[in-house]
Scaffold this motif. Sequence first.
Motif, PDB file in Angstrom:
ATOM      1  N   ASP A 130      61.778 -13.153  -4.390  1.00  0.00           N
ATOM      2  CA  ASP A 130      62.871 -12.939  -5.355  1.00  0.00           C
ATOM      3  C   ASP A 130      62.540 -13.508  -6.730  1.00  0.00           C
ATOM      4  O   ASP A 130      63.383 -13.501  -7.628  1.00  0.00           O
ATOM      5  N   ALA A 131      61.337 -14.038  -6.904  1.00  0.00           N
ATOM      6  CA  ALA A 131      60.962 -14.689  -8.158  1.00  0.00           C
ATOM      7  C   ALA A 131      60.348 -13.696  -9.142  1.00  0.00           C
ATOM      8  O   ALA A 131      59.642 -12.772  -8.754  1.00  0.00           O
ATOM      9  N   VAL A 132      60.644 -13.911 -10.417  1.00  0.00           N
ATOM     10  CA  VAL A 132      60.079 -13.100 -11.498  1.00  0.00           C
ATOM     11  C   VAL A 132      59.504 -14.046 -12.540  1.00  0.00           C
ATOM     12  O   VAL A 132      60.159 -15.009 -12.949  1.00  0.00           O
ATOM     13  N   ALA A 133      58.266 -13.770 -12.968  1.00  0.00           N
ATOM     14  CA  ALA A 133      57.620 -14.599 -13.985  1.00  0.00           C
ATOM     15  C   ALA A 133      57.254 -13.737 -15.189  1.00  0.00           C
ATOM     16  O   ALA A 133      56.672 -12.667 -15.037  1.00  0.00           O
ATOM     17  N   ARG A 134      57.636 -14.214 -16.371  1.00  0.00           N
ATOM     18  CA  ARG A 134      57.241 -13.553 -17.620  1.00  0.00           C
ATOM     19  C   ARG A 134      56.181 -14.444 -18.248  1.00  0.00           C
ATOM     20  O   ARG A 134      56.439 -15.616 -18.541  1.00  0.00           O
ATOM     21  N   VAL A 135      54.972 -13.906 -18.443  1.00  0.00           N
ATOM     22  CA  VAL A 135      53.819 -14.716 -18.816  1.00  0.00           C
ATOM     23  C   VAL A 135      53.212 -14.223 -20.133  1.00  0.00           C
ATOM     24  O   VAL A 135      52.951 -13.028 -20.281  1.00  0.00           O
ATOM     25  N   TRP A 136      53.001 -15.160 -21.064  1.00  0.00           N
ATOM     26  CA  TRP A 136      52.293 -14.865 -22.314  1.00  0.00           C
ATOM     27  C   TRP A 136      51.012 -15.689 -22.336  1.00  0.00           C
ATOM     28  O   TRP A 136      51.024 -16.882 -22.070  1.00  0.00           O
ATOM     29  N   VAL A 137      49.907 -15.024 -22.676  1.00  0.00           N
ATOM     30  CA  VAL A 137      48.589 -15.660 -22.678  1.00  0.00           C
ATOM     31  C   VAL A 137      47.967 -15.506 -24.061  1.00  0.00           C
ATOM     32  O   VAL A 137      48.037 -14.429 -24.657  1.00  0.00           O
ATOM     33  N   LYS A 138      47.386 -16.600 -24.578  1.00  0.00           N
ATOM     34  CA  LYS A 138      46.623 -16.500 -25.833  1.00  0.00           C
ATOM     35  C   LYS A 138      45.450 -17.467 -25.760  1.00  0.00           C
ATOM     36  O   LYS A 138      45.453 -18.422 -24.976  1.00  0.00           O
ATOM     37  N   ALA A 139      44.436 -17.208 -26.559  1.00  0.00           N
ATOM     38  CA  ALA A 139      43.253 -18.068 -26.576  1.00  0.00           C
ATOM     39  C   ALA A 139      43.663 -19.474 -26.999  1.00  0.00           C
ATOM     40  O   ALA A 139      44.473 -19.649 -27.905  1.00  0.00           O
ATOM     41  N   GLY A 140      43.120 -20.484 -26.321  1.00  0.00           N
ATOM     42  CA  GLY A 140      43.511 -21.852 -26.619  1.00  0.00           C
ATOM     43  C   GLY A 140      42.717 -22.860 -25.812  1.00  0.00           C
ATOM     44  O   GLY A 140      41.569 -22.621 -25.440  1.00  0.00           O
ATOM     45  N   SER A 141      43.372 -23.976 -25.483  1.00  0.00           N
ATOM     46  CA  SER A 141      42.680 -25.102 -24.848  1.00  0.00           C
ATOM     47  C   SER A 141      42.967 -25.238 -23.353  1.00  0.00           C
ATOM     48  O   SER A 141      42.473 -26.166 -22.729  1.00  0.00           O
ATOM     49  N   GLY A 142      43.764 -24.382 -22.783  1.00  0.00           N
ATOM     50  CA  GLY A 142      44.044 -24.455 -21.348  1.00  0.00           C
ATOM     51  C   GLY A 142      45.371 -25.083 -21.000  1.00  0.00           C
ATOM     52  O   GLY A 142      45.606 -25.472 -19.854  1.00  0.00           O
TER      53      GLY A 142
END
Length: 160
Positions: free
Chosen positions: A44-56
């Motif tokens: 039942d879980a939903v994840a909205r994920v944003w990824v960008k170049a960076g340090s981790g």
Amino acid sequence: MAEEKLTLEDLKGATTGGETVEGPKYEVKKDELGRSYGTGRRKDAVARVWVKAGSGKITVNGREFENYFPRPVLRMMINQPFKVANIENQFDVVCTVSGGGLSGQAGALRHGLARALTAFDPNMRPALKAAGFLTRDPRAVERKKYGKAKARRSFQFSKR
């Protein structure tokens, strides 16, 4: 009559007028801030994920990754897409998760992360696909049936 034997090569161009059809082309999808987006789902879980170049750095619902997921197994599960694609500590992740429990949220985050990484760099897709991270896990809780104590458990039998 002599029948002609058709080979697979002959049939490939039959429907397209002689042209062979190649697979879909995956393109880089980034917004004006250089971020890529992916939606992940599990139970039942939903994840909205944003990824960008960076340090981790990973932020979940405005909290530190280690604070939100205290169990090491869940953290390891979420970091799997980075290990498979050989890109550990190269991306900053900001995500919001809702619904379900911690285990379902971790699975949704892993799914969304893999989709966001594919949108960021389509060359990562074969490795993530082979590991099974781009496929939504279809398992869910079975519904309760009438006449049963739970989904399958019967009420306790009484002889008298």
